[in-house]
Design a protein around this motif. Structure first.
Motif, short mmCIF file in Angstrom:
data_model
loop_
_atom_site.label_atom_id
_atom_site.label_comp_id
_atom_site.label_asym_id
_atom_site.label_seq_id
_atom_site.Cartn_x
_atom_site.Cartn_y
_atom_site.Cartn_z
N GLY B 259 -16.17 -8.96 46.56
CA GLY B 259 -16.16 -8.81 45.10
C GLY B 259 -16.31 -10.11 44.33
N TYR B 260 -16.51 -11.23 45.02
CA TYR B 260 -16.63 -12.53 44.33
C TYR B 260 -18.09 -12.95 44.21
CZ TYR B 260 -11.73 -12.75 45.79
OH TYR B 260 -10.41 -12.46 46.01
N ARG B 261 -18.35 -13.74 43.20
CA ARG B 261 -19.69 -14.31 43.02
C ARG B 261 -19.62 -15.80 43.29
NH1 ARG B 261 -23.64 -10.77 40.58
NH2 ARG B 261 -22.59 -8.78 40.45
N PHE B 262 -20.31 -16.23 44.31
CA PHE B 262 -20.44 -17.67 44.59
C PHE B 262 -21.71 -18.18 43.91
CE2 PHE B 262 -18.04 -18.44 48.88
CZ PHE B 262 -16.85 -18.16 48.25
N PRO B 263 -21.74 -19.46 43.55
CA PRO B 263 -22.99 -19.98 42.98
C PRO B 263 -24.07 -20.09 44.05
CG PRO B 263 -21.41 -21.74 43.30
CD PRO B 263 -20.69 -20.48 43.63
#
Lengths: 319, 473
Positions: B259-263
């Motif tokens: 559920g996380y957005r990494f760059p």
């Protein structure tokens, strides 16, 4: 009193539980379900289907091992060796002897695989002469054994050998048919689709700087293993059992390399003692730099000279 | 534990359902425990170091925030930077420092320092310390508030998905994501999984296949022809790209499943038309870190051209040294610094040329020049020492035996050329099509992509325990 309660209850309006499900969400979830229902069988069926096509390509190839297993391998003279065995240049042997020839040599071919190939050969065909370059058993590399996996469907012996040295590879081949063709030998088989093998010879000359300054250790030795000697004995026995003449030979080395191997004589004696077959020693056949592509391998010019010498010495003489 | 290992597969299959089972604080503590397990699986001796560093940074940042006195705040920031650089310097550069000192002392014929320490480099330390420095700096500059939740801060510091080789996360991007309970969605799962598969494909199919060829070329440059060495160097550029961007894809994909957005860390770098563009597309999280926390504080483009060039050179030299404790990395960084400076110097001429030469010719030529010069600099990046690097350069520029027919391992070369060509075509197409959107929107694309990647891995994958290259940095 009771009646009135019942009446009241009947009048009570039960609130409806409304879960609002968007038609778009339903459609999306349905499509997702379809995707997985299609995807999972497709992955397995595709693997098997494409794998079957690659098997067809492999067995249609003119590479030596496909010929061995597709029924087109019968020859008067069979040759076995590692990369040095490719110096027994098949077109030249055919030319000078007028006999059919099959060279089963391969780069860093381990003795175990050599034994399987020869046993498989004699189970399928006859031959009059088997020539083995005994340097075959000086080095064994497991990755080379597993690279023969495109042929496990054709050879139970090859399948058993790969299972023995690398159970993970064998398991991988069971799970995925495509993985069976994840091998350099498959790429070579593709290369020789509709093309004969006549170019399998080195055509360059050793670099002068390697002759002036070598980067080799001061002393090199042949590791003489019982397993390797057993392989040679089994190879010789398989040929003898099928009435083929057996010739053990050792191809030339450049002196820079040869002078550093201190126990080559011990190795040749051990082969003779263990197998009962004398080794024809051509280690010092020539030191002409124009005949070598490196210290260990003859180039095309060297190979032609070497083949002539073998012919003159009666190595190609048939029973 | 490395991503391309059976242990990691077991780890992640257990982790994901449990992660979604736990909620709120419990989830954070569970993620933290799993991250410590992940790190400790490699070497549990360094867990204490990581924990001590996390506690120190956490408290120091809170203290910086509370402090009003600017001088004191600055001293605290310097303490944080020095603390991280000392850790990095000791574990990564101590031997390098001793060896370099001995080399200098040797020139003067004096005695040498006897090094009795056998220091092991803690995995991911370069990424970990840079992230810590950026955090305290941002708190000092009042760009962000110091994190009060220790569990959230610790997960930000040591989250397993980015721990070993980045991307280097910024606190203002990632900490707010940790504060919300990410819900499981199939969209996240599918796009994340597609990204993980893409990463594995890059690593297992291309990088590892190129790696064995590259290894022989760099190990025995005197044995092979110039053409073989040139192919080896070009293959190395693709190997390192597929290895590192593959790692980043896996990290980004795992984060997305959770559920996380990494760059993003890469943006088709080999399609860059100049070096500035290349560095804005290659290892983007490090490039932006260096720009923000080194180049700009040094003065950036301010104070005239000379100072800008000087700052650029310092940034690239230190960026090179960050990659490894060896002067070859410094030279690699320096060469790239020179490329950037020269590019700025000749900018008026290239602009004029761009107007004269047709666009269809100018852009591909620029891409090829940037790519080849990048390949050249990578000779130093890949070589163990200067002797090997110069041996390689000598071998290449001898231009002896340029015949393809004389090359050994032709099958391997043809296979690898095929794989690299497929990669470049996909990159080119991908540049104008959003991969994630296609996976989500089109069921047919999803089916084809997932199946094709798995088939390609089975047919072309190299199944060895090879490490990701950037883990060593």
């Amino acid at each position: 009193m009771k009646e009135s309660v019942i009446e009241n209850i009947s009048e009570v309006k039960v609130p409806s539980i409304e879960v609002e499900i968007q038609p778009e969400v339903v459609k999306k979830e349905k499509s997702r379900l379809w995707v997985y229902l299609v995807l999972i069988p497709l992955i397995f069926l595709g693997d098997r289907g494409i794998g079957a096509f690659l098997e067809y390509l492999t067995m249609s190839s003119n590479i030596r091992y496909s010929k061995l297993y597709n029924g087109k391998g019968e020859a008067d003279i069979v040759i076995l060796g590692n990369s040095r065995g490719n110096g027994y240049y098949e077109p030249e042997i055919r030319r000078i002897t007028g006999k059919t020839t099959l060279n089963l040599s391969y780069n860093a071919l381990p003795g175990d695989v050599g034994q399987v190939l020869i046993e498989d050969y004699f189970e399928r065909y006859k031959a009059k002469l088997l020539i083995v370059d005994v340097s075959l058993v000086m080095k064994t590399e497991d990755p080379v054994i597993t690279s023969f996996r495109p042929y496990i469907s054709e050879s139970e012996k090859m399948s058993a050998l790969i299972h023995k040295v690398s159970p993970a590879t064998a398991r991988g081949c069971q799970i995925s048919k495509l993985y069976q063709y994840n091998s350099e030998l498959f790429h070579r088989a593709l290369y020789y689709l509709g093309k004969q093998e006549g170019d399998w010879i080195l055509d360059k000359q050793i670099k002068d700087e390697l002759l002036i300054h070598d980067n080799l250790a001061d002393s090199l030795n042949v590791v003489i293993t019982k397993k390797g000697l057993d392989n040679l004995k089994a190879i010789a026995d398989a040929a003898k059992k099928h009435n083929a003449k057996v010739e053990f030979v050792i191809a030339p080395y450049h002196s820079i390399w040869l002078n550093k191997i201190y126990n080559i004589k011990d190795f040749l004696a051990a082969v003779k003692n263990h197998t009962g077959v004398e080794v024809r020693d051509y280690c010092r056949f020539t030191n002409d730099k124009t005949c070598y592509s490196d210290y260990l391998h003859l180039n095309k010019k060297g190979s032609l000279l070497y083949m002539k010498q073998l012919q003159d010495d009666g190595v190609f003489a048939l029973k | 534990m490395i991503f391309n290992s059976i242990h990691f597969l077991e780890f992640i299959l257990i982790f994901i359902p449990l992660y979604y089972f736990f909620k709120g604080k419990l989830r954070l503590w569970f993620t933290l425990a799993a991250s410590y397990f992940f790190y400790g699986y490699w070497d549990y001796n360094f867990l204490a170091l990581v924990l001590a560093s996390t506690v120190f940074e956490y408290n120091l940042a809170l203290y910086i925030e509370k402090t009003e006195d600017e001088k004191k705040r600055k001293r605290l920031l310097i303490t944080s930077i020095v603390f991280n650089l000392v850790i990095l310097g000791f574990f990564k550069y101590f031997n390098f420092f001793i060896d370099s000192t001995n080399s200098v002392l040797g020139l003067f014929g004096t005695g040498t320092i006897h090094n009795t320490l056998h220091i092991i480099l803690p995995i991911g330390i370069s990424f970990y310390t840079f992230q810590a420095i950026s955090y305290t700096t941002d708190v000092y500059k009042r760009k962000i508030k110091a994190e009060t939740d220790f569990a959230a801060f610790s997960v930000y510091s040591i989250f397993f998905a980015k721990l070993t080789a980045g991307p280097i996360l910024r606190a203002h991007d990632f900490l707010p994501q940790l504060k919300t309970d990410q819900k499981f969605t199939w969209d996240n799962f599918e796009t994340g999984l597609a990204r993980v598969l893409l990463g594995f494909a890059k690593k297992i199919i291309i990088a590892d296949s190129l790696g064995s060829f590259v290894g022989t070329a760099f190990a025995f440059p005197d044995k092979y022809s110039s053409l073989y060495l040139i192919i080896g160097i070009i293959f190395y550029s693709f190997q390192i790209y597929c290895d590192f961007s593959g790692y980043s894809d896996i990290a980004i994909g795992i984060a997305r499943i959770l559920g996380y957005r990494f760059p993003e860390n890469f943006n088709f770098p080999y399609l860059a038309k100049n070096f500035s563009e290349f560095w804005s597309r290659w290892h983007m999280s490090l490039s932006s870190w260096l720009r923000e926390y080194l180049y700009i504080p040094l003065g950036g483009n301010r104070n005239g051209k000379f100072n800008a060039y000087r700052n650029l050179m310092i940034t690239m030299l230190l960026g090179g040294l960050w990659h490894g404790a060896n002067w070859t990395f410094v030279v690699w960084g320096g060469l790239n610094g020179v490329y950037l400076v020269v590019q700025r110097l000749i900018l008026p001429y290239t602009e004029r040329m761009g107007k004269i030469v047709p666009r269809q010719l100018f852009i591909p030529s620029a891409m090829i020049i940037v790519f080849l010069l990048t390949c050249f600099s990578r000779i130093f990046f890949r070589s163990n020492d200067f002797d090997s690097a110069f041996e390689m350069i000598k071998g290449v520029f001898a231009f002896n035996d340029m015949s393809f027919g004389h090359l050994p391992n032709k099958f391997v070369i043809i296979k690898n050329l095929g794989l690299v060509s497929i990669l470049m075509i996909l990159e080119y197409v991908h540049q104008s099509n959003d991969f994630e959107a296609l996976v989500l929107k089109s069921p047919a694309f999803k089916i084809i992509t997932f199946s094709a990647i798995l088939w390609m891995i089975a047919l072309f994958g190299t199944f060895s325990d090879s490490q990701f290259i950037y883990i060593q940095f």
